[in-house]
Design a protein around this motif. Structure first.
Motif, PDB file in Angstrom:
ATOM      1  N   UNK A 172       4.111   5.680  -6.957  1.00 30.59           N
ATOM      2  CA  UNK A 172       4.285   5.032  -8.265  1.00 30.59           C
ATOM      3  C   UNK A 172       4.198   3.516  -8.211  1.00 30.59           C
ATOM      4  N   UNK A 173       4.118   2.913  -7.011  1.00 31.67           N
ATOM      5  CA  UNK A 173       3.984   1.462  -6.911  1.00 31.67           C
ATOM      6  C   UNK A 173       2.509   1.063  -6.955  1.00 31.67           C
ATOM      7  N   UNK A 174       2.196  -0.164  -7.375  1.00 32.53           N
ATOM      8  CA  UNK A 174       0.796  -0.604  -7.442  1.00 32.53           C
ATOM      9  C   UNK A 174       0.111  -0.534  -6.078  1.00 32.53           C
ATOM     10  N   UNK A 175      -1.178  -0.123  -6.094  1.00 30.09           N
ATOM     11  CA  UNK A 175      -1.988  -0.011  -4.893  1.00 30.09           C
ATOM     12  C   UNK A 175      -3.189  -0.933  -5.039  1.00 30.09           C
ATOM     13  N   UNK A 176      -3.344  -1.857  -4.104  1.00 30.10           N
ATOM     14  CA  UNK A 176      -4.422  -2.847  -4.220  1.00 30.10           C
ATOM     15  C   UNK A 176      -5.796  -2.229  -4.012  1.00 30.10           C
ATOM     16  N   UNK A 177      -5.896  -1.251  -3.107  1.00 25.42           N
ATOM     17  CA  UNK A 177      -7.181  -0.614  -2.843  1.00 25.42           C
ATOM     18  C   UNK A 177      -6.943   0.672  -2.071  1.00 25.42           C
ATOM     19  N   UNK A 178      -7.943   1.547  -2.082  1.00 30.12           N
ATOM     20  CA  UNK A 178      -7.841   2.776  -1.299  1.00 30.12           C
ATOM     21  C   UNK A 178      -7.747   2.448   0.186  1.00 30.12           C
ATOM     22  N   UNK A 179      -8.380   1.351   0.589  1.00 26.63           N
ATOM     23  CA  UNK A 179      -8.352   0.943   1.996  1.00 26.63           C
ATOM     24  C   UNK A 179      -6.923   0.690   2.470  1.00 26.63           C
ATOM     25  N   UNK A 180      -6.110   0.154   1.572  1.00 29.06           N
ATOM     26  CA  UNK A 180      -4.707  -0.094   1.936  1.00 29.06           C
ATOM     27  C   UNK A 180      -3.989   1.216   2.249  1.00 29.06           C
ATOM     28  N   UNK A 181      -4.218   2.242   1.423  1.00 30.54           N
ATOM     29  CA  UNK A 181      -3.594   3.536   1.674  1.00 30.54           C
ATOM     30  C   UNK A 181      -4.116   4.147   2.972  1.00 30.54           C
ATOM     31  N   UNK A 182      -5.422   4.040   3.206  1.00 30.74           N
ATOM     32  CA  UNK A 182      -6.004   4.559   4.448  1.00 30.74           C
ATOM     33  C   UNK A 182      -5.411   3.850   5.661  1.00 30.74           C
ATOM     34  N   UNK A 183      -5.209   2.540   5.539  1.00 34.93           N
ATOM     35  CA  UNK A 183      -4.636   1.775   6.649  1.00 34.93           C
ATOM     36  C   UNK A 183      -3.223   2.221   6.944  1.00 34.93           C
ATOM     37  N   UNK A 184      -2.423   2.393   5.892  1.00 33.34           N
ATOM     38  CA  UNK A 184      -1.042   2.829   6.090  1.00 33.34           C
ATOM     39  C   UNK A 184      -0.995   4.242   6.683  1.00 33.34           C
ATOM     40  N   UNK A 185      -1.902   5.104   6.240  1.00 38.69           N
ATOM     41  CA  UNK A 185      -1.948   6.459   6.785  1.00 38.69           C
ATOM     42  C   UNK A 185      -2.231   6.431   8.279  1.00 38.69           C
ATOM     43  N   UNK A 186      -3.207   5.621   8.687  1.00 37.82           N
ATOM     44  CA  UNK A 186      -3.542   5.507  10.106  1.00 37.82           C
ATOM     45  C   UNK A 186      -2.372   4.939  10.906  1.00 37.82           C
TER      46      UNK A 186
END
Length: 206
Positions: free
Chosen positions: A136-150
């Motif tokens: 529910x928090x703002x996400x700057x880009x999909x890349x940010x989520x991919x980075x956190x997942x890794x």
């Protein structure tokens, strides 16, 4: 309260039903054979302390004597609303069966032991996702989520512990309504209202 005879569609004897949980389980079993995806999907309606509502789909993971259970990020919008306003509503809609079940009640947080047990059953990447997503928090880009997942994949190469913010809730029902579509909009509706340790039952006009 009196109960008029309700002609249940698809062989469902609504007029004979005495236990709403037993009837719900029967309808859920039917849905598992006809719904293509997620027969346990339910709309969850919450509200802020000042009454502003929001609704989304979540998955029911268990029904027992405590009620209807699901799991989520406790820091998400719904998690915060659940903790500030315990009054909620659920709705199951099985289009293939032309049925709905509407539930109103109060929610409580599940014990940590229950949440841990369910979390251990999740697939590894779902466990990792619970860490990676700031739901529910703002996400700057999909890349940010991919980075956190890794990052969390590397942090937890073996066992993935449950995140402290990931939790579960159970809805204690006070009202359960069963709806079966009828011809010419003459639907069958049966509502169970909690009364002490049991249930009162009545029919409703469609």
């Amino acid at each position: 309260m009196t109960m008029e005879v309700i002609e249940g569609r698809c062989g469902v004897p609504l007029d004979q039903a005495l236990d709403p949980f037993a009837l719900f389980r029967r309808w859920m079993d039917d849905a598992k054979h006809s719904e293509l995806n997620d027969p346990n999907a339910m709309s969850l309606a919450t509200a802020t302390p000042d009454g502003r509502p929001s609704v989304r789909i979540v998955l029911m993971k268990r029904l027992d004597e405590r009620g209807f259970s699901f799991y989520t990020n406790g820091e998400s919008r719904k998690g915060q609303e659940l903790r500030h306003n315990s009054h909620v509503a659920l709705c199951f809609h099985w289009k293939s069966r032309r049925r709905q079940v509407r539930i109103e009640g109060t929610v409580t947080e599940l014990p940590g032991t229950d949440v841990d047990a369910y979390f251990r059953q999740r697939q590894r990447m779902s466990q990792i996702g619970a860490w990676a997503s700031k739901q529910s928090q703002p996400l700057s880009s999909r890349a940010e989520l991919d980075r956190r997942t890794a990052e969390f994949e590397a942090r937890f190469p073996d066992v993935v512990p449950r995140p402290p913010h990931w939790t579960g809730f159970v809805v204690w029902p006070e009202r359960i309504e069963f709806w079966q579509e009828g011809d010419f909009r003459l639907h069958s509706r049966c509502v169970f209202l909690r009364e002490g340790n049991g249930w009162a039952k009545e029919s409703l006009y469609p």
